[in-house]
Design an enzyme around this catalytic site. Structure first.
Site, PDB file in Angstrom:
ATOM      1  N   CYS A   2      49.279 -19.036   2.725  1.00 61.07           N
ATOM      2  CA  CYS A   2      50.494 -19.698   3.183  1.00 61.07           C
ATOM      3  C   CYS A   2      51.656 -19.012   2.478  1.00 61.07           C
ATOM      4  CB  CYS A   2      50.515 -21.163   2.774  1.00 61.07           C
ATOM      5  SG  CYS A   2      49.129 -22.092   3.456  1.00 61.07           S
ATOM      6  N   ARG A  28      51.897 -14.476   6.267  1.00 61.05           N
ATOM      7  CA  ARG A  28      50.924 -15.153   5.417  1.00 61.05           C
ATOM      8  C   ARG A  28      50.316 -16.391   6.091  1.00 61.05           C
ATOM      9  NH1 ARG A  28      51.513 -13.540   0.089  1.00 61.05           N
ATOM     10  NH2 ARG A  28      50.439 -15.417  -0.600  1.00 61.05           N
ATOM     11  N   TRP A  73      48.960 -21.670   6.915  1.00 63.56           N
ATOM     12  CA  TRP A  73      47.707 -21.239   7.545  1.00 63.56           C
ATOM     13  C   TRP A  73      46.716 -22.319   7.180  1.00 63.56           C
ATOM     14  CZ3 TRP A  73      42.718 -19.732   5.980  1.00 63.56           C
ATOM     15  CH2 TRP A  73      41.986 -19.006   6.928  1.00 63.56           C
ATOM     16  N   ASN A  97      50.652 -23.182  -1.970  1.00 69.01           N
ATOM     17  CA  ASN A  97      49.852 -22.098  -1.420  1.00 69.01           C
ATOM     18  C   ASN A  97      48.557 -22.062  -2.216  1.00 69.01           C
ATOM     19  OD1 ASN A  97      48.836 -19.689  -0.373  1.00 69.01           O
ATOM     20  ND2 ASN A  97      50.044 -18.436  -1.781  1.00 69.01           N
ATOM     21  N   GLY A  98      47.410 -22.119  -1.519  1.00 69.65           N
ATOM     22  CA  GLY A  98      46.125 -22.079  -2.223  1.00 69.65           C
ATOM     23  C   GLY A  98      45.233 -23.187  -1.725  1.00 69.65           C
ATOM     24  N   GLU A 477      35.541  -0.025  11.359  1.00 73.27           N
ATOM     25  CA  GLU A 477      36.962  -0.305  11.198  1.00 73.27           C
ATOM     26  C   GLU A 477      37.657  -0.339  12.569  1.00 73.27           C
ATOM     27  OE1 GLU A 477      38.775  -1.598   9.154  1.00 73.27           O
ATOM     28  OE2 GLU A 477      40.812  -0.977   9.609  1.00 73.27           O
ATOM     29  N   LYS A 481      39.600  -3.585  14.124  1.00 72.08           N
ATOM     30  CA  LYS A 481      41.011  -3.511  14.512  1.00 72.08           C
ATOM     31  C   LYS A 481      41.193  -4.013  15.935  1.00 72.08           C
ATOM     32  CE  LYS A 481      42.549  -3.088  11.705  1.00 72.08           C
ATOM     33  NZ  LYS A 481      42.570  -3.044  10.280  1.00 72.08           N
ATOM     34  N   GLU A 484      40.384  -7.951  16.307  1.00 71.59           N
ATOM     35  CA  GLU A 484      41.250  -8.935  15.637  1.00 71.59           C
ATOM     36  C   GLU A 484      42.601  -9.077  16.313  1.00 71.59           C
ATOM     37  OE1 GLU A 484      42.381  -8.154  11.536  1.00 71.59           O
ATOM     38  OE2 GLU A 484      42.261  -6.015  11.888  1.00 71.59           O
ATOM     39  N   HIS A 500      17.661  -0.636  19.716  1.00 74.47           N
ATOM     40  CA  HIS A 500      16.750  -1.635  19.151  1.00 74.47           C
ATOM     41  C   HIS A 500      17.201  -3.051  19.501  1.00 74.47           C
ATOM     42  CE1 HIS A 500      14.364   1.361  17.120  1.00 74.47           C
ATOM     43  NE2 HIS A 500      15.493   1.948  16.759  1.00 74.47           N
ATOM     44  N   LYS A 602      47.503 -12.829   6.292  1.00 70.95           N
ATOM     45  CA  LYS A 602      47.498 -11.539   5.606  1.00 70.95           C
ATOM     46  C   LYS A 602      46.744 -11.571   4.289  1.00 70.95           C
ATOM     47  CE  LYS A 602      48.866  -7.267   5.217  1.00 70.95           C
ATOM     48  NZ  LYS A 602      48.066  -6.330   6.043  1.00 70.95           N
TER      49      LYS A 602
HETATM   50  C1  F6R Z   1      41.850  -6.463   8.772  1.00 67.84           C
HETATM   51  C2  F6R Z   1      42.347  -6.860   7.463  1.00 67.84           C
HETATM   52  C3  F6R Z   1      41.439  -7.626   6.587  1.00 67.84           C
HETATM   53  C4  F6R Z   1      41.688  -7.275   5.107  1.00 67.84           C
HETATM   54  C5  F6R Z   1      40.852  -8.207   4.211  1.00 67.84           C
HETATM   55  C6  F6R Z   1      41.025  -7.866   2.747  1.00 67.84           C
HETATM   56  O1  F6R Z   1      42.811  -5.724   9.465  1.00 67.84           O
HETATM   57  O2  F6R Z   1      43.480  -6.616   7.126  1.00 67.84           O
HETATM   58  O3  F6R Z   1      40.101  -7.448   6.943  1.00 67.84           O
HETATM   59  O4  F6R Z   1      41.350  -5.937   4.897  1.00 67.84           O
HETATM   60  O5  F6R Z   1      41.224  -9.533   4.444  1.00 67.84           O
HETATM   61  O6  F6R Z   1      42.340  -8.065   2.340  1.00 67.84           O
HETATM   62  P1  F6R Z   1      42.875  -7.429   0.995  1.00 67.84           P
HETATM   63  O7  F6R Z   1      42.858  -5.942   1.175  1.00 67.84           O
HETATM   64  O8  F6R Z   1      44.254  -7.973   0.821  1.00 67.84           O
HETATM   65  O9  F6R Z   1      41.933  -7.852  -0.094  1.00 67.84           O
END
Ligand code: F6R
Length: 607
Positions: A2, A28, A73, A97-98, A477, A481, A484, A500, A602
């Site tokens: 948040c 966030r 969030w 936040n938390g 990756e 991308k 998401e 398989h 984020k």
């Molecule tokens: C995907 C993405 C997440 C972060 C993951 C770790 O695009 O951004 O999978 O890589 O949540 O976040 P950090 O790097 O902040 O620990």
């Protein structure tokens, strides 16, 4: 998770400052938002379900001189107006936040004392607890100290008491919080972007510290409530560096930042392309005979790419763990194992817990981190900053690339320190990065091709990515991308594994994206791709110009992205760019909320 912001001044502009701060913090969390402010001497709270723009519509004509705000969030309770912050109980209003792990027990105790709660949140319980303790001892600092001892979990709190409503109190444990300094006005925020329109001077509030903030004074106390002095830091980036700069989305802007980020890393750690300079900055890795890499999501994928290169080039075994699994599994650690924690935010709860576990097990730790002064950076034995600048889009791009690049440099350094390569060879490899930013730029600029591919696949609902060895990690990756931000179901498979089971999902026109950049294994991958072609798959490939020469007459694919033949250190960084941009274009064609995908945030500061 948040975003929180707070503002104290004598002017009547708190509402606008809080809204502007919250807009910068929406990455966030963005399912609901709210502000509380001192309005003619009384606390007024306005909350909405939805984004900060919706909140702004409701408050744009209101005024106040002190206030706190929040963009959420959801963790405890659905995203709705009642659960949105700020929460007020008795004479205490807070934003949080938390996550508070023991809120249910505390809630029961407080309900027995006659306190009533309206929401399903853990935060309202903390407001109730502060209000209850304060009523009995009337000393705010002691109240906050007692509260921080009683609540378990991670938190950063902004608090206003009705009987001192021109002051903000702040308290933090594991969630980030800064206090920013203006002239006759001060701020609190979860992150620097929230305050950059107003000031770039800030103090990092650290674990168990409490701050008392008025428009002209900031007092900070440690956990024994002794007053302490803390350094004032200056954020070196500009407001522009955290703005979209004319791009439609932060994600696109951040992909375009990639060449600059690589340049920044080179300038910061080996400006003269000399391995000795790099060694000076990164230190010695000679004593380690094993590396464990721990991270989440894309940061974990960066770790996988690092594993592939470090094992093959530096000849050191590397195991990669998901932080959420690492923390609960048996891990073999000893003094010769280095544990590397990779995190953009430096606040990811699972990665932080993994770091603490590794330290407890006696392992040396290295944080590869973006956010300066973040929890993982502070607690790691040593830290290498990835120098990516603020990353706002929820889906990481430039920070992921920077993480991989740091691991590539580390691999070269370890190879040199272990005597696998000479000083001359190490320097030669570093010099090969001189034109790297330009090479990255060239790949980014092939936008028309990515758009063409996106137009071909954006209406599909299942997409597969396949590759082998490092290409398989790139597929993971690329697939993350795409899914998401576009909400298309996609999966990454090791090319040889598809048959398989999963190949049963491939039917007429199912897109299969094949990544084929490793010439030691290309023929095997191509055979697996052809197995999908035989089932009707529509194949797109990412390959090198060298391999393209081999396959240009064998057209088993409908579309192709070609990256230049280059060394193993640069190839994974170049090859992921098309996948990042295809994901972007697909999400854009589908009209999705690219920078703020649903259900995501984020910085994941809860377990
Ligand atoms: C995907 C993405 C997440 C972060 C993951 C770790 O695009 O951004 O999978 O890589 O949540 O976040 P950090 O790097 O902040 O620990």
């Amino acid at each position: 998770m948040c975003g929180i912001v707070g503002y104290v001044s004598k002017k009547q502009n708190a509402v606008q400052v809080l809204i502007e701060g919250l807009k910068s913090l929406e990455y966030r969390g963005y399912d609901s938002a709210g502000i509380a402010f001192n309005n003619n001497g009384k606390m007024k709270i306005v909350k909405v379900k939805g984004k900060v723009n919706v909140l702004n519509e409701k408050v744009k004509n209101l005024k106040g001189n002190v206030g706190i705000g929040h963009t959420r969030w959801a963790t405890h309770g659905a995203p709705n107006e009642i659960n949105a912050h700020p929460h007020k109980v008795g004479n205490v209003t807070i934003v949080h936040n938390g996550i508070i792990e023991n809120y249910k027990e505390i809630k029961k105790e407080l309900e027995k004392e006659g306190i009533k709660f309206k929401s399903e949140t853990d935060t309202e319980v903390v407001a109730g607890l502060i209000s209850f303790i304060y009523k009995n001892n009337e000393n705010k600092l002691e109240t906050l100290k007692e509260v921080s001892l009683k609540i378990k979990g991670s938190f950063a709190l902004g608090i206003i008491f009705d009987d001192e409503n021109e002051t903000i109190y702040a308290l933090r444990k594991d969630s980030p919080l800064i206090i920013a300094l203006g002239e006759n006005e001060n701020y609190i925020a979860s992150d620097v972007p929230a305050i950059l329109s107003f000031t770039n001077k800030f103090i990092l509030l650290e674990k168990d510290e409490i701050a008392k903030i008025t428009y002209k004074k900031i007092n900070i106390y440690n956990k024994k409530l002794s007053e302490i002095t803390k350094p004032v830091l200056t954020y070196e980036g500009t407001k522009e560096s955290v703005m979209k700069n004319g791009f439609d989305h932060f994600m696109l802007k951040e992909i375009y930042d990639e060449p600059k980020v690589i340049e920044n890393i080179l300038q910061s750690y080996c400006f003269d392309y000399n391995i000795k300079t790099l060694e000076n900055k990164f230190g010695s890795f000679l004593k380690y005979n094993k590396i464990n890499i721990v991270a989440c999501g894309s940061a974990m994928h960066a770790g996988l790419v690092g594993k592939s290169i470090i094992e093959n080039e530096a000849n050191v075994p590397v195991e990669v763990f998901l932080a959420s699994e690492y923390r609960y599994n048996k891990v073999f650690n000893d003094k010769k194992t280095l544990t590397i924690l990779i995190s953009q935010s430096g606040e990811t709860a699972d990665t932080l817990a993994a770091l603490r576990k590794a330290k407890k097990d006696g392992s040396d730790t290295l944080g590869i981190i973006n956010v300066v002064g973040s929890s993982i950076a502070r607690e790691s034995g040593r830290v290498i900053y990835i120098k990516a600048g603020s990353e706002i889009a929820v889906a990481t791009t430039k920070a992921y690339q920077a993480q991989v690049f740091i691991l590539m440099l580390l691999s070269i350094l370890i190879s040199y320190q272990k005597g696998n390569i000479t000083l001359e060879k190490a320097n030669k490899l570093l010099k090969e990065f001189k034109k790297f930013p330009k090479e990255i730029e060239a790949i980014i600029n092939d936008r028309d091709n990515y758009l063409k591919i996106a137009e071909r696949i954006y209406k599909q609902e299942d997409i597969f990515f396949i590759g082998r060895k490092v290409d398989y990690f790139l597929c993971q990756e690329g697939s993350l991308k795409l899914k998401e931000i576009s909400y298309i179901h996609s999966e990454a498979y090791a090319a040889g594994e598809l048959k398989h089971g999963t190949i049963s999902l491939v039917k007429e026109n199912t897109p299969v994206i094949g990544v084929i950049t490793d010439k030691l294994i290309d023929e095997k991958t191509v055979s697996n791709i052809k197995e999908t072609v035989a089932r009707g798959a529509d194949v797109l490939i990412v390959t090198t110009d060298e391999l393209y020469d081999k396959y240009k007459t064998d057209k088993f694919y409908s579309n192709i992205v070609i990256i230049p033949k280059t060394n193993v250190y640069k190839r994974p960084i170049l090859a992921i760019i098309p996948l990042q941009l295809i994901a972007y274009e697909v999400a854009k064609l589908r009209g999705e909320s690219i920078d703020q995908p649903r259900n995501l945030a984020k910085s994941v500061t809860v377990e």
